[in-house]
Structure formats: structure tokens, C-alpha cells
Write a protein that holds these residues in place. Structure first.
Motif, PDB file in Angstrom:
ATOM      1  N   VAL A   1       0.828  -1.355   0.017  1.00  0.00           N
ATOM      2  CA  VAL A   1      -0.019  -0.088  -0.018  1.00  0.00           C
ATOM      3  C   VAL A   1       0.981   1.272  -0.028  1.00  0.00           C
ATOM      4  CG1 VAL A   1      -1.835   1.166   1.307  1.00  0.00           C
ATOM      5  CG2 VAL A   1      -1.677  -1.125   1.473  1.00  0.00           C
ATOM      6  N   ASP A   2       0.884   1.992  -0.977  1.00  0.00           N
ATOM      7  CA  ASP A   2       1.588   3.253  -1.198  1.00  0.00           C
ATOM      8  C   ASP A   2       3.233   3.064  -1.137  1.00  0.00           C
ATOM      9  OD1 ASP A   2      -0.430   4.759  -1.491  1.00  0.00           O
ATOM     10  OD2 ASP A   2      -0.677   5.223   0.711  1.00  0.00           O
ATOM     11  N   GLY A   3       3.657   1.727  -1.739  1.00  0.00           N
ATOM     12  CA  GLY A   3       4.888   1.372  -1.711  1.00  0.00           C
ATOM     13  C   GLY A   3       5.401   0.816  -0.415  1.00  0.00           C
ATOM     14  N   GLN A   4       4.432   0.522   0.520  1.00  0.00           N
ATOM     15  CA  GLN A   4       4.909  -0.139   1.891  1.00  0.00           C
ATOM     16  C   GLN A   4       4.244  -1.342   1.874  1.00  0.00           C
ATOM     17  OE1 GLN A   4       5.658   2.298   5.028  1.00  0.00           O
ATOM     18  NE2 GLN A   4       7.531   2.666   4.005  1.00  0.00           N
ATOM     19  N   LEU A   5       4.723  -2.370   2.586  1.00  0.00           N
ATOM     20  CA  LEU A   5       4.004  -3.678   2.710  1.00  0.00           C
ATOM     21  C   LEU A   5       3.150  -3.390   4.008  1.00  0.00           C
ATOM     22  CD1 LEU A   5       6.285  -6.698   2.095  1.00  0.00           C
ATOM     23  CD2 LEU A   5       4.282  -6.097   1.024  1.00  0.00           C
ATOM     24  N   GLN A   6       2.117  -4.036   3.992  1.00  0.00           N
ATOM     25  CA  GLN A   6       1.202  -3.740   5.072  1.00  0.00           C
ATOM     26  C   GLN A   6       0.380  -5.135   5.616  1.00  0.00           C
ATOM     27  OE1 GLN A   6      -1.733  -0.638   5.247  1.00  0.00           O
ATOM     28  NE2 GLN A   6      -0.177   0.942   5.069  1.00  0.00           N
ATOM     29  N   THR A   7       0.472  -5.285   6.643  1.00  0.00           N
ATOM     30  CA  THR A   7      -0.312  -6.575   7.138  1.00  0.00           C
ATOM     31  C   THR A   7      -1.775  -6.223   7.213  1.00  0.00           C
ATOM     32  OG1 THR A   7       1.390  -7.145   8.530  1.00  0.00           O
ATOM     33  CG2 THR A   7      -0.579  -8.395   9.022  1.00  0.00           C
ATOM     34  N   LYS A   8      -2.703  -7.122   6.421  1.00  0.00           N
ATOM     35  CA  LYS A   8      -4.166  -6.917   6.297  1.00  0.00           C
ATOM     36  C   LYS A   8      -4.765  -8.237   6.553  1.00  0.00           C
ATOM     37  CE  LYS A   8      -4.510  -2.679   4.368  1.00  0.00           C
ATOM     38  NZ  LYS A   8      -5.550  -1.813   4.410  1.00  0.00           N
ATOM     39  N   TYR A   9      -5.878  -8.190   7.172  1.00  0.00           N
ATOM     40  CA  TYR A   9      -6.726  -9.626   7.374  1.00  0.00           C
ATOM     41  C   TYR A   9      -7.779  -9.545   6.509  1.00  0.00           C
ATOM     42  CZ  TYR A   9      -3.362  -9.874  11.190  1.00  0.00           C
ATOM     43  OH  TYR A   9      -2.265  -9.946  12.005  1.00  0.00           O
TER      44      TYR A   9
ATOM     45  N   GLU B   1      -9.627  -4.522  10.571  1.00  0.00           N
ATOM     46  CA  GLU B   1      -9.976  -3.751  11.814  1.00  0.00           C
ATOM     47  C   GLU B   1     -10.743  -4.789  12.969  1.00  0.00           C
ATOM     48  OE1 GLU B   1     -12.175   0.526  12.274  1.00  0.00           O
ATOM     49  OE2 GLU B   1     -11.806  -0.224  10.261  1.00  0.00           O
ATOM     50  N   ARG B   2     -11.480  -5.672  12.534  1.00  0.00           N
ATOM     51  CA  ARG B   2     -11.895  -6.332  13.487  1.00  0.00           C
ATOM     52  C   ARG B   2     -11.070  -7.314  13.960  1.00  0.00           C
ATOM     53  NH1 ARG B   2     -15.646 -10.934  11.067  1.00  0.00           N
ATOM     54  NH2 ARG B   2     -13.900 -11.944  11.005  1.00  0.00           N
ATOM     55  N   THR B   3     -10.258  -7.861  13.069  1.00  0.00           N
ATOM     56  CA  THR B   3      -9.079  -8.689  13.507  1.00  0.00           C
ATOM     57  C   THR B   3      -7.991  -8.216  14.368  1.00  0.00           C
ATOM     58  OG1 THR B   3      -9.163  -9.810  11.497  1.00  0.00           O
ATOM     59  CG2 THR B   3      -7.092 -10.578  12.790  1.00  0.00           C
ATOM     60  N   LEU B   4      -7.677  -6.833  14.112  1.00  0.00           N
ATOM     61  CA  LEU B   4      -6.918  -6.335  15.103  1.00  0.00           C
ATOM     62  C   LEU B   4      -7.642  -5.873  16.346  1.00  0.00           C
ATOM     63  CD1 LEU B   4      -5.050  -3.564  12.541  1.00  0.00           C
ATOM     64  CD2 LEU B   4      -4.352  -5.743  13.691  1.00  0.00           C
ATOM     65  N   TYR B   5      -8.719  -5.607  16.219  1.00  0.00           N
ATOM     66  CA  TYR B   5      -9.509  -5.235  17.549  1.00  0.00           C
ATOM     67  C   TYR B   5      -9.573  -6.605  18.203  1.00  0.00           C
ATOM     68  CZ  TYR B   5     -11.299  -0.488  16.989  1.00  0.00           C
ATOM     69  OH  TYR B   5     -11.497   0.816  16.688  1.00  0.00           O
ATOM     70  N   SER B   6     -10.018  -7.641  17.793  1.00  0.00           N
ATOM     71  CA  SER B   6      -9.960  -8.934  18.585  1.00  0.00           C
ATOM     72  C   SER B   6      -8.756  -8.937  19.146  1.00  0.00           C
ATOM     73  CB  SER B   6     -10.764 -10.052  17.772  1.00  0.00           C
ATOM     74  OG  SER B   6      -9.998 -10.491  16.945  1.00  0.00           O
ATOM     75  N   LYS B   7      -7.538  -8.934  18.419  1.00  0.00           N
ATOM     76  CA  LYS B   7      -6.165  -9.236  18.968  1.00  0.00           C
ATOM     77  C   LYS B   7      -5.809  -8.254  20.045  1.00  0.00           C
ATOM     78  CE  LYS B   7      -3.803 -11.149  14.820  1.00  0.00           C
ATOM     79  NZ  LYS B   7      -3.774 -12.264  14.998  1.00  0.00           N
TER      80      LYS B   7
ATOM     81  N   ALA C   1     -14.808   1.056  21.227  1.00  0.00           N
ATOM     82  CA  ALA C   1     -14.261   1.176  19.830  1.00  0.00           C
ATOM     83  C   ALA C   1     -14.807   0.180  19.027  1.00  0.00           C
ATOM     84  CB  ALA C   1     -12.835   1.221  19.694  1.00  0.00           C
ATOM     85  N   ALA C   2     -14.693  -1.561  19.578  1.00  0.00           N
ATOM     86  CA  ALA C   2     -14.869  -2.559  18.837  1.00  0.00           C
ATOM     87  C   ALA C   2     -16.422  -2.496  18.808  1.00  0.00           C
ATOM     88  CB  ALA C   2     -14.189  -3.437  19.330  1.00  0.00           C
ATOM     89  N   ASP C   3     -17.247  -1.893  19.577  1.00  0.00           N
ATOM     90  CA  ASP C   3     -18.562  -1.862  19.633  1.00  0.00           C
ATOM     91  C   ASP C   3     -19.148  -3.277  20.256  1.00  0.00           C
ATOM     92  OD1 ASP C   3     -21.127  -0.762  19.678  1.00  0.00           O
ATOM     93  OD2 ASP C   3     -21.546  -1.078  17.761  1.00  0.00           O
TER      94      ASP C   3
ATOM     95  N   ILE D   1     -22.630  -9.138  14.625  1.00  0.00           N
ATOM     96  CA  ILE D   1     -21.884  -9.573  13.288  1.00  0.00           C
ATOM     97  C   ILE D   1     -22.812  -9.655  12.467  1.00  0.00           C
ATOM     98  CG2 ILE D   1     -19.914 -10.749  14.193  1.00  0.00           C
ATOM     99  CD1 ILE D   1     -21.131 -13.249  13.636  1.00  0.00           C
ATOM    100  N   THR D   2     -24.229  -9.029  12.696  1.00  0.00           N
ATOM    101  CA  THR D   2     -25.302  -9.133  11.540  1.00  0.00           C
ATOM    102  C   THR D   2     -24.896  -8.931  10.066  1.00  0.00           C
ATOM    103  OG1 THR D   2     -26.577  -8.425  13.335  1.00  0.00           O
ATOM    104  CG2 THR D   2     -27.674  -8.713  11.230  1.00  0.00           C
ATOM    105  N   VAL D   3     -24.288  -7.545   9.892  1.00  0.00           N
ATOM    106  CA  VAL D   3     -23.850  -6.904   8.746  1.00  0.00           C
ATOM    107  C   VAL D   3     -22.885  -8.118   7.880  1.00  0.00           C
ATOM    108  CG1 VAL D   3     -22.757  -5.282   7.352  1.00  0.00           C
ATOM    109  CG2 VAL D   3     -24.072  -4.801   9.401  1.00  0.00           C
ATOM    110  N   GLN D   4     -21.815  -8.623   8.546  1.00  0.00           N
ATOM    111  CA  GLN D   4     -21.003  -9.515   7.881  1.00  0.00           C
ATOM    112  C   GLN D   4     -21.830 -10.917   7.364  1.00  0.00           C
ATOM    113  OE1 GLN D   4     -20.199  -7.747  10.594  1.00  0.00           O
ATOM    114  NE2 GLN D   4     -17.908  -8.020  11.071  1.00  0.00           N
TER     115      GLN D   4
END
Ligand code: ADP
Length: 975
Positions: free
Chosen positions: A87-95, A122-128, A496-498, A603-606
Motif C-alpha cells: 500500500v503506497d509502496g509499503q508492505l502492510q499486514t491485512k486480514y 480492523e475487526r481482527t486487530l480489535y480482537s487481537k 471502539a470495537a462496539d 456480526i449481523t452485517v457480515q
């Protein structure tokens, strides 16, 4: 297999990131904008190989996974897939919530892979984060527990020390109490009595309650002042003070008695060496004092007795051995007054056996003039001959000698000194006792100081303990604060994670759940809801597996893990919600759960998205099947050219139509051109080239009909090929894909129709020409005869004949086009003149619409003027035909890039997008209400296209349904 257009439509219809890959190299067949956003790719990567499009995923296992899906057909679903993306030339960890499914063709063969992805970073990071906070929390809990344990040990030690101390002080008290002397301790600062045994209390004349009170409160002012001064002296001097034979009056048995005491005032020091108290030890010496007094009394008595002649007298005539005892002496020895006294029989016999030898020796010694000078002074016991009583006797005498130093007479006195001796013995005994006492006292003292040291040590231990306790408490406060901070942080994270939290205290059967949790069950925020209510609002279908999960979590074998998804039906709002609950049960030493707590997330939306995805996939499948069946029904052959790698794919049907060898991929496309009818090869090459030349407006489209030469086994065939070229962002052609349809029969049918039209038109032309001639003759004769009526009718009939003959010309043109007989007669002319001519013609003929001709610059062209004019007139006539009366039509001709572009813009009904590609086809008319009332054959635009294409130009239309259309053509300008 899905056409690229269908693939693109499908992925675009998906609400989540989606891409379709085809072939073993995973060429990107279609990708929707959401997926492009996930990949952080802006360019069009369609047609690229997966690893060329997203090189950073090379070693992340996705390629292998896709290979697996492609070869095994197994679906893969990974709800928390991790990917490193640029992302923008930088490696980023995503889930991502990833899914890979195989795409199959009608024969069930896998030709590609559908990949969908939902960014759950976001969800994964929150749960982490949540997990981390949870771990930190349990670490803090353990720390708390450990420090609690430490605290407990410290308390135990303290208690133990305290017990020891109590015992020690009890021992000390006991020792004090049983001491034969008066002992006590006075605080050297407050002058309070710390301790005092009964003897000391008695000495002071106070009772036990005096302990703990200041001296001034319990003693007389004289006494307390005296004692206070003494204590001050000891404190200041720092060493012991002594007082002997101190006379004291004390009350004993209700009467006052004079007593004598020896006092010792000893300093007691604390750890720093300061005198903190003074120990008093008082030893009563009244008896000793009295014994001494007794001796004195005896002496006085003796003196008095002497004076009062209370001596007993003895007189021994040594030579004649005659002994004289006076009455007093006889009394002492218990001998009758009248009895003759003998030395041995009465004196020696009367002596106490223990004293006899010594006493007789004293007599012998007294007889020795040289030794004693005749002095005799001895004390002995006499056993009363009459009553056996023993009494002490002091005898003093003098031996008188003759000149030869021979004893002649021995005279002396005896006196009963029993009282004195007893007093003396008492004194001696009391001295021994005193000695013993002293020893005992010093032992007690030592013991006391040992106790004192112990006390001191205990005190120090106590202080140390206290310090430790304080530091533990401080640590606990810190930990507590830390815990508060972490809890706060946790709260923030939850918010934040509701996320809602719940906590079940199994032992006390108490439940606490937060507002968010309540909300998730559809209760309003302020409601107080008991736990039992919760179960009521769980979706009945989910109840059994929730129960199962809870039972599993409460089983120690599960380690308390709880992770489940289920539905709730809102208590008040009746809404269906999907919840994801994670939690943990905690077990005591015996393995029974005492606490069960965790979090809940909506998690209704998901879930809905997932459902939607499944639905869409089903639809995709349906569409795919439809497509397959359509393809099968229509017997479509498919082609797919990888223009970058020059790999050509033709499916079985295509190969059948083209009579190609049976293989999936080809390295050379010339085989196809070899099969074409020689007259069509160039046209097809040109069309393909045009499609593969980047042009934003035509969008790489390809639509052509051509012939395939006859072979031994099959006759000549007509096919229609429709395709599209896919370009990279930079305009590089990547893929050329499409389908071919065998239209031989259609063509033959059409040819028959055209032949028929050609024949009919041809046949109609000569009678029509004759008719026209007759009408001219009629007109001339009417003019001659001035027959106005006939003249009018003839003119009208001529106009109709003119219309008819132009119609027939059109049909003949169509027939000629089919035969390739349409002739283009190129001559130089000015496009401005052509537009002008059209303007004057339409001014004469068109009254229903406003036609605006924009000024045209001098534009030289080399073309067939009549035919180009035919095209323009056709455009204008159509604009009139398909627009409401009174609307405006704009005509313009503008030169750009050496091409003159002529446009006819109307405000008419417009053309539906789906019909746009076909309006230039032969006999094509758009379906619709309006069309039923508007006459036409659908050959005008077809002829226009033929004419323009034969000029090496382009023709096209832009249209918006209900708003109007702009028809245009372009031909080259000459210099
Ligand atoms: P015809 O007009 O005889 O039907 P054409 O070849 O001229 O045949 O046109 C083909 C079709 O294109 C028409 O039937 C009509 O549906 C559509 N068309 C042509 N011009 C227009 C226009 N200006 N506005 C709307 N539709 C048009």
C-alpha cells in the motif's frame, strides 16, 4: 465458461471484493473495484497473471492455494486470512475473510477460480487487541493473586511474631511475678508504670490498676518526686544506681510496718542505645537489719547482765579438781542447785556433742600459759541436763598459774547467748539467702535482658514487617491503579470495537452484562434484565448448539474456551441479530467452573453480506448455467487470445466450426486465418486490428461476419464473430475474447431474401420508369390544355413514383452490397458545400422541426459526394422520423486530426443501450411502441455504414433513451 463480459458483470454485482481468475496461470478475468481497492491497484489488471498483478503475494501461499483450488476443485475458506500487501509502496499486514471457489464449465471442468475477500483487518486487530488486553488482565490478576499470597504470608509471619511476642511477654510477666524481689519497669519519658509485680505494688502500697498510669497519679507526691528524680538520674547517667537499707513504711496485714530495702535502678535501652525505661529491683532487707539489731541487743543485755550480775560464774580448783558453779551456771546446765559438780560429769557431759571436743580443747589451750596467757573465750552449745534444751553459751575465763606456769585456778563467767547466736545465724542465713537471691536476681536480670533483646528483635522484625506490609500495600495500590488503567483501556477498546461484555459468577449465580450486551438482545438501555430472560430471546434454532458450546466451555477439558455465533430476536424491536460471542470459563483447583465471562459482538452485517454472497454466487451459478445452456443452444464457439504471451485459446465448438486440431491452446493464430474465405481474410484482419487498437470510444469492440472456406468434409460456412479487446491502463492490448456463431443458415435465408428483393426491385424498376414517362407525358398534356386538376394529380403521382424509385434504389443497393457490387466514385469536393446543399434541401422539405446548420469551414475531401450526401440525408431524415414535432436538430461538421466529423444531433426518443451495437445492422429496427407507427425497413443505417466503411471512415452513434441521439461519421480530409 463465462464470457469476460459476464465475468465482469458478475464481480461488479458483488458487494464485496471479488475477482475471477482463469487458466493455470490465474489470469485475472474480471475484478471489481472493491477487490482493486483491497489490492491497492488502480490500474486495470484484467488479463494479467496473478503474480504479475500482485507480485508481493508470491511467497504468501495464495498462488499455491489457488493452484490447489484449480487442480483439486476444493473450496477454501479462511475467515481470518493474513496477507502482506503493498500500500503506497509499503508492505502492510491485512486480514481478510477469504474464499476461493472453483469455476467449472458445462462439462464440469475447472477453468478458473472465484476469489472473494472482505477486509476484516480492523475487526481482527480489535480482537487481537482485545485478546492482548485480556491476557494483560489475567497477568495482572495473577500478579494480584501472587501479591495477595505474599501479603498473606507476611500476615502469617506477623501473626506468628505477634504470638511469640505475646508468649514472650507472658513468660516475662510470669517470671516477674514469681521473682522473690519487687520488680518493675517505669517508662523513662512518660514516667508511666510499664510493669510491676505484686511485691513492688505492695511496696508502693498500690493495686494492679496502677500499671499503665504515671507515677504522679498513683504515688504520693513525695514518693513520686523521689522516684522521678531517681529515674531521671539513671536516664541521664546511663548506668545503674543503688540504694541500700532504705527505710520504708509499708502496710502489712492492716498495720504499718517498718521495712528496709536495697534498691537497684537499672537503665533499659532501645536499639539505638537510648534509655527508654528504668527497671527497679527492690530487695527487702528488713530481716537482716533486725538480726543485726538483735545482736546489738544481746550485747546490751550482756552488758546490762554483767551490770546486774546476771553472769553465771564458775570457779575450778585445778589442783584439787573442785568445780564451783553458781546458781546461774547450774541453771544454764540444768543442774540442781545442791548437787556437787564434777568437771567431767557435768561440764564435759553437758556440752553439745558437736561442740564438746572444741570446747575442751579451748580449756586445754587456756591451761597453756604460753599459748593463751590463760585466756579462755569460747562459745558452745549446752544440752540442758534437766530438759534437753539446747542453748548457746558464751564462756569467758582466766586461768591463774603458779610460778611454774602450772594452772592453779580457773575462773570465769558463762552467759546464755542463744538469742544472739540465733540472731547471728539468722543474719548469716539471710546473707546466704541474699546471696542466692542476688544470684537469682541476676539470672532473672539476664533472662529479662534476653527477653528484652528478644523483644527488641521482635520489635525490629515488627518494624521490618510493617515496612514490608506498607510496601506490599503500596505495590497493591499501584497494581490496583494499573488495573484500573487497563480496565479503562479495555473499556475503550470494547467501545471502539462496539463489543458488549458479560460476566457470570457461577458460584453466586449472579450475572452482570453491560448496556451494549443488552442492546444486542434488543432491550432498551435502562432496563434491568435478569439472566433467565436472555435465553428467551435467543433464536430457537440456535439454542441447542449454544447449549452445547456452553457445556463444552464449562468442562475443564476444554480449558474454558467459548466461541460461538448465534442469532437473537430483539426483545423489544423484534430485530434479528447475529452475535459472535467469545468467552472463557475459569476453574478452581477442583476443576469446577466458578466464573464464565466474555464479550459479544454484532456480526449481523457480515453475516448478511455472507448470505448475500452465497445468494450472488448461486445467481452466478444460475447465470453460468443459463449461459452454458444458451451457449449450447446457440452453439457458440469461444475464443480467448492472450495478446501479451501470444497464447490462443479456442474451445471445442470453435475448433469444430473452424475445423481446427483438437488441442486447448495454440501458439499461432494463423491457423484461423488459413481457414477463412480468401476474400474475407483482409477484412477480418482489419477488424481484429481495429479492435486491438486502443480507442476509448469504440472500447475495443469487434463484430464481423465472414466466411470459412469449404473443405472436403464441410461446405462453406458463414459465421458472426463478436468480441472485445481488453486493454491495460496504458492502452496496451492484453486479451482479445469473444464468441463465434455459425450463421450459415441465416445467411442463406437472408441471401434468398436479398436475391428476391433484388429480382423484385429490378423487375419493378422498368414498369416504374415507364410509369414515370407516362406521368411526364400526362403532365405536359395537362399543361398544354391548362388542365390544373390533372396537372396537380400528375405532380403528386410523380412524387410518389420518385419515393418509390428511391426505395427500390435502396433495395437494389442492399442487394448490390451483398454481392459486393456497390461502387464508390471518389472525387474531390468541399464538405462545406455538401452541408450547404443538404441545408437548402431540408429547408424546402422539413417544416415539422427546426434544423440548425452550424457554420462549416472549407473542408476538402476525396469521396463519393452523392453517397456521402445520402448518408447525411439519411441521418437527418431519421432525426425527423424519431423525434417529436417542434424539436431542434443540430447539424455540424468539424475537422480534427485530419478527419472531418459530421454530426446530426436530435432531441428524440433515443435508443436503448442494448440496441446501440446493432442499429447499423441490415434490417435491424429497435422494438417499441413508436416503431409500430413509424415505417421503415432497417436498411438506411446499414447502407450508411457500408458507404462510410468503404471510404475508410468510421460511423457511430451516442444516445440516451428519452433524451436524444447523435449520429456521426468521419472520413479523412485531404490537404
Ligand atoms: P429505419 O429507419 O428504416 O427503420 P434505419 O436503418 O434508418 O432504418 O434505422 C434503423 C433503426 O435505428 C430504426 O428502425 C430506429 O429504430 C433506429 N434509429 C435510427 N435513427 C434514429 C434516431 N435518430 N433516433 C432514434 N432511433 C433511431
Amino acid at each position: 465458461m463465462l464470457s469476460p463480459y459476464a465475468q465482469q458483470t458478475l464481480v461488479n454485482a458483488l458487494p464485496i471484493g471479488a475477482a475471477i481468475f482463469t487458466g493455470p496461470e490465474h489470469l485475472i478475468g474480471a475484478v471489481n473495484p472493491q477487490m482493486l481497492a483491497i489490492w491497492s491497484k488502480e490500474a486495470d489488471v484484467t488479463g494479467m497473471k496473478l503474480l504479475d498483478a500482485i507480485p508481493e503475494i508470491r511467497d504468501q501461499g495464495f498462488f499455491e492455494l489457488m493452484n490447489d483450488v484449480y487442480t483439486s476443485g476444493k473450496e477454501h475458506h479462511n475467515p481470518d486470512g493474513q496477507a502482506e500487501l503493498l500500500v503506497d509502496g509499503q508492505l502492510q499486514t491485512k486480514y481478510f475473510d477469504l474464499s476461493f471457489k472453483p469455476l467449472r464449465d458445462s462439462a464440469g471442468r475447472i477453468y478458473g477460480v472465484v476469489n472473494t475477500a472482505v477486509d476484516v483487518t480492523e475487526r481482527t486487530l480489535y480482537s487481537k487487541q482485545l485478546q492482548q488486553v485480556n491476557e494483560e488482565l489475567s497477568a495482572v490478576n495473577e500478579e494480584m493473586e501472587a501479591s495477595g499470597e505474599e501479603l498473606r504470608t507476611a500476615y502469617d509471619q506477623l501473626e506468628h511474631t505477634h504470638d511469640t511476642l505475646v508468649i514472650t511477654s507472658q513468660i516475662a510477666e510470669l517470671l516477674l511475678e514469681s521473682a522473690p524481689v519487687a520488680v518493675g519497669v517505669i517508662d523513662a519519658v512518660s514516667f508511666k508504670i510499664d510493669t510491676a509485680n505484686t511485691k513492688l505494688l505492695e511496696l508502693w502500697g498500690v493495686d494492679r490498676q496502677a500499671i499503665g498510669k504515671p507515677l504522679a497519679e498513683v504515688l504520693s507526691s513525695f514518693e513520686s518526686e523521689l522516684l522521678t528524680n531517681l529515674i531521671l538520674k539513671v536516664r541521664d547517667a546511663g548506668h545503674s544506681l543503688y540504694g541500700n537499707d532504705v527505710k520504708t513504711m509499708i502496710e502489712r496485714g492492716g498495720a504499718w510496718a517498718t521495712t528496709y530495702y536495697n534498691f537497684v535502678y537499672q537503665p533499659i535501652r532501645n536499639g539505638k542505645g537510648e534509655v527508654i525505661s528504668v527497671q527497679i529491683v527492690a530487695n527487702e532487707v528488713t530481716d537482716q537489719r533486725n538480726a543485726k539489731a538483735d545482736v546489738d541487743a544481746v550485747l546490751v543485755q550482756l552488758h546490762l547482765a554483767q551490770k546486774a550480775a546476771h553472769f553465771g560464774v564458775f570457779d575450778l580448783d585445778v589442783v584439787n579438781d573442785k568445780l564451783y558453779w553458781d546458781e546461774r551456771t547450774r541453771k544454764i546446765f540444768g543442774v540442781d542447785p545442791d548437787k556437787a559438780i564434777g568437771y567431767s560429769s557435768d561440764f564435759a557431759e553437758g556440752l553439745h556433742p558437736n561442740d564438746r571436743e572444741r570446747t575442751l580443747q579451748a580449756v586445754i589451750d587456756a591451761y597453756d600459759q604460753q599459748l593463751t596467757g590463760g585466756v579462755y573465750d569460747v562459745e558452745y552449745r549446752v544440752v540442758d541436763a534437766a530438759n534437753g534444751n539446747i542453748c548457746w553459751v558464751k564462756a569467758v575465763g582466766q586461768v591463774y598459774f603458779n610460778s611454774e606456769a602450772e594452772p592453779q585456778r580457773f575462773v570465769g563467767t558463762v552467759v546464755d547467748i542463744t538469742g544472739a547466736v540465733e540472731a547471728r545465724q539468722k543474719l548469716e542465713a539471710s546473707e546466704v539467702q541474699q546471696q542466692e537471691l542476688n544470684e537469682e536476681l541476676s539470672a532473672i536480670n539476664e533472662e529479662l535482658s534476653a527477653v528484652n533483646e528478644e523483644y527488641q528483635a521482635a520489635n525490629e522484625e515488627l518494624t521490618a514487617m510493617n515496612d514490608e506490609l506498607r510496601s506490599i500495600q503500596e505495590e497493591r495500590t499501584l497494581l490496583h491503579r494499573e488495573l484500573e488503567i487497563r480496565e479503562e483501556r479495555l473499556r475503550f477498546a470494547m467501545k471502539a470495537a462496539d463489543v458488549g461484555t458479560w460476566d457470570l459468577d457461577i458460584v453466586n449465580n449472579q450475572v452482570s452484562w453491560d448496556e451494549r450486551c443488552k442492546e444486542l438482545y434488543g432491550f432498551s438501555k435502562d432496563d434491568v434484565v435478569p439472566y433467565e430472560q436472555v435465553l428467551k430471546y435467543m433464536h430457537p434454532d440456535d439454542m441447542p448448539h449454544v447449549n452445547e458450546a456452553v457445556m463444552y466451555a464449562l468442562d475443564p477439558a476444554s480449558n474454558g474456551a467459548y466461541d460461538i455465533e448465534f442469532r437473537t430476536i430483539g426483545a423489544e424491536d423484534q430485530r434479528l441479530r447475529w452475535l459472535h460471542c467469545c468467552g472463557k470459563a475459569f476453574f478452581d483447583d477442583k476443576g469446577s467452573a466458578y466464573r464464565f465471562s466474555g464479550i459479544a459482538q454484532d456480526i449481523t452485517v457480515q453475516k448478511m453480506q455472507a448470505d448475500e454472497l452465497t445468494l450472488t454466487l448461486l445467481k452466478v451459478k444460475e447465470k453460468e448455467e443459463q449461459l452454458t445452456s444458451a451457449k449450447e443452444a446457440a452453439q457458440l464457439g469461444l475464443f480467448d487470445w492472450d495478446l501479451v504471451n501470444k497464447v490462443y485459446n479456442w474451445d471445442a465448438r470453435f475448433r469444430e466450426i473452424f475445423n481446427l486440431p483438437d488441442q486447448d491452446t495454440f501458439q499461432d493464430n494463423s491457423v484461423v486465418f488459413e481457414r477463412l474465405h480468401p476474400d474475407d481474410v483482409e477484412r477480418v484482419r482489419q477488424a481484429a486490428k481495429r479492435s486491438q487498437t486502443y480507442d476509448r470510444s469504440s472500447g475495443g469492440s469487434y463484430d464481423i461476419q465472414y466466411r470459412i472456406s469449404a473443405t472436403e468434409h464441410s461446405p462453406e460456412r458463414w459465421v458472426r464473430a463478436i468480441g472485445k479487446t481488453l486493454f491495460s491502463e496504458e492502452g496496451t492490448p492484453l486479451r482479445f475474447i469473444g464468441s463465434v456463431l455459425d450463421i450459415t443458415e441465416q445467411k442463406q435465408e437472408e441471401q434468398r431474401r436479398i436475391d428476391f428483393i433484388g429480382i423484385v426491385s429490378h423487375e419493378l424498376r422498368s414498369p416504374l420508369t415507364s410509369l414515370n414517362g407516362y406521368l411526364q407525358m400526362l403532365e405536359m398534356s395537362a399543361k398544354k390544355n391548362d388542365d390544373q386538376f390533372t396537372n396537380n394529380v400528375a405532380a403528386k403521382a410523380k412524387r410518389q413514383v420518385g419515393k418509390m424509385s428511391s426505395m427500390i434504389t435502396g433495395f437494389l443497393d442492399v442487394a448490390r452490397v451483398g454481392e459486393g457490387k456497390i461502387n464508390i466514385d471518389n472525387k474531390p469536393f468541399d464538405m462545406a458545400d455538401l452541408v450547404k446543399a443538404a441545408e437548402s434541401e431540408s429547408l424546402a422539405t422539413i417544416t415539422s422541426h427546426t434544423v440548425i446548420y452550424h457554420p462549416v469551414e472549407h473542408t476538402p475531401v476525396l469521396a463519393d459526394q452523392d453517397k456521402i450526401e445520402q448518408v447525411l440525408i439519411n441521418f437527418i431524415n431519421n432525426a425527423v422520423k424519431y423525434s417529436p414535432q417542434g424539436t431542434t436538430i443540430n447539424v455540424s461538421a468539424v475537422t480534427q486530426n485530419r478527419q472531418v466529423r459530421v454530426c446530426v444531433k436530435d432531441e428524440g426518443m433515443g435508443i436503448p443501450a442494448k440496441d446501440l451495437p446493432y442499429v447499423f445492422d441490415r434490417f435491424y429496427r429497435v422494438d417499441g411502441e413508436h416503431m409500430k407507427t413509424t415505417k421503415g425497413f432497417g436498411i438506411g443505417l446499414y447502407l450508411c455504414r457500408e458507404i462510410i466503411e468503404r471510404h475508410g471512415g468510421k460511423i457511430g452513434v451516442q444516445s440516451t433513451l428519452g433524451e436524444g441521439s447523435t449520429f456521426w461519421f468521419e472520413i479523412p480530409v485531404t490537404h
